[in-house]
Write an enzyme that holds these catalytic residues in place. Structure first.
Site, PDB file in Angstrom:
ATOM      1  N   GLU A 159       0.826  -1.195  -0.068  1.00 36.16           N
ATOM      2  CA  GLU A 159       0.115   0.037  -0.083  1.00 36.16           C
ATOM      3  C   GLU A 159       0.970   1.063  -0.164  1.00 36.16           C
ATOM      4  O   GLU A 159       0.455   2.311  -0.858  1.00 36.16           O
ATOM      5  CB  GLU A 159      -0.742   0.019   1.131  1.00 36.16           C
ATOM      6  CG  GLU A 159      -2.229  -0.924   1.098  1.00 36.16           C
ATOM      7  CD  GLU A 159      -3.037  -1.076   2.338  1.00 36.16           C
ATOM      8  OE1 GLU A 159      -2.787  -0.384   3.318  1.00 36.16           O
ATOM      9  OE2 GLU A 159      -3.951  -1.875   2.241  1.00 36.16           O
ATOM     10  N   HIS A 192     -10.359   1.871   0.320  1.00 34.49           N
ATOM     11  CA  HIS A 192     -10.854   0.620   1.174  1.00 34.49           C
ATOM     12  C   HIS A 192     -12.188   0.567   1.383  1.00 34.49           C
ATOM     13  O   HIS A 192     -12.693  -0.149   2.108  1.00 34.49           O
ATOM     14  CB  HIS A 192     -10.131   1.463   2.644  1.00 34.49           C
ATOM     15  CG  HIS A 192      -8.800   1.209   2.775  1.00 34.49           C
ATOM     16  ND1 HIS A 192      -7.940   1.911   2.242  1.00 34.49           N
ATOM     17  CD2 HIS A 192      -8.389   0.179   3.874  1.00 34.49           C
ATOM     18  CE1 HIS A 192      -6.610   1.436   2.638  1.00 34.49           C
ATOM     19  NE2 HIS A 192      -6.890   0.283   3.626  1.00 34.49           N
TER      20      HIS A 192
END
Length: 308
Positions: A159, A192
């Site tokens: 990420e 997300h």
């Protein structure tokens, strides 16, 4: 012969095109990262070891390909870069040790309250917490745990490399370094939202609860993303954001409400407040660029580059 205003108009058109290429490149990366999680069809929950292994393989592949996306962006946006793509993405040796130590120390200072809270609840106190952190057997068990590896190693590494290392260099020439710190986390926060699909598929909660949780997660991940983006811009390294991300994943959100109900409430509240105060005091000194050398991403920033 061109009129005097034509040069500035051409520059504005070029800047506008560069920004569109930048945004589309960031969206493409975010789409590939999230999309790679769903190429494996399975009825198993996300924490099942086989699901974790497949998804980890997917995001590691996307992360490995992210330098190619940055390289393509450099070509299509016609950006002059005097350093390698890897250095631009924060993978470099100069200043590596302070870049790994000081941002992590800064994050631990912010978590002073939760760390003291955990030590107080440990029957062996601070000594017990230290022994647990240094216990070799405990670390061996963690390394063999797929959930731990995903949360503490693969997720932080991939990420940060994609959403900070790759996206920030693409955003900086368009938005400037300061604005990029707040724009890049939006891609991270929106990414997300894919957890909504997982929750809805498993029918764990009603849709209103799922959306509320997703909204809170978006807020938290966006704020956290701004912090790690700041660390990246100030140090020019991706290792600091990776370690900070891993540490925050291990700690979770601070349980402030339980601190007010604790028998040692005064000491705990004081430690929470001191953590925040020390964090604010140390934020700029511990991220001063003299500790890390020249920041590669700042070389492509338009003036004024205040954060750099």
């Amino acid at each position: 012969m061109l009129e005097p205003g034509h040069g500035s108009i051409r520059q504005e058109v070029h800047a506008h095109t560069r920004c569109w290429v930048c945004v589309l490149s960031c969206l493409l990366l975010a789409f590939f990262y999230v999309g790679s999680l769903y190429i494996w069809r399975s009825i198993l929950p996300r924490d099942h070891p086989s699901v974790i292994k497949r998804r980890c393989a997917s995001v590691l592949l996307v992360s490995a390909l992210s330098p190619a996306v940055v390289k393509a962006w450099i070509h299509w946006a016609d950006v002059r870069v005097d350093v390698s793509v890897w250095a631009l993405m924060g993978v470099r040796l100069e200043g590596f040790i302070p870049a790994a130590v000081f941002p992590l120390l800064l994050t631990m200072v912010l978590y002073l309250g939760p760390l003291v809270h955990s030590a107080m609840d440990n029957p062996k106190g601070f000594t017990g917490e230290l022994q647990s952190a240094l216990d070799v057997q405990s670390w061996r068990l963690c390394v063999g745990d797929a959930v731990w590896l995903r949360n503490q190693v693969v997720a932080p590494l991939t990420e940060e490399l994609v959403f900070r290392g790759a996206m920030l260099p693409m955003l900086v020439p368009c938005t400037g370094p300061t604005a990029a710190i707040f724009v890049a986390p939006l891609f991270f926060g929106v990414a997300h939202f894919h957890h909504i699909i997982e929750q809805q598929r498993l029918h764990k909660d009603c849709m209103s609860v799922i959306l509320l949780v997703a909204g809170m997660q978006f807020l938290y991940t966006t704020v956290f993303g701004a912090f790690t983006a700041f660390i990246f811009m100030r140090t020019g390294h991706v290792v600091g954001p990776v370690l900070c991300h891993s540490f925050c994943n291990s700690q979770g959100l601070p349980d402030i409400s339980s601190a007010f109900q604790h028998p040692e409430r005064s000491a705990l509240v004081f430690s929470y407040l001191m953590g925040v105060l020390l964090f604010l005091v140390l934020l700029f000194p511990l991220t001063d660029r003299f500790l890390y050398g020249a920041i590669p991403v700042c070389s492509i920033a338009p003036p004024p580059a205040s954060v750099c």
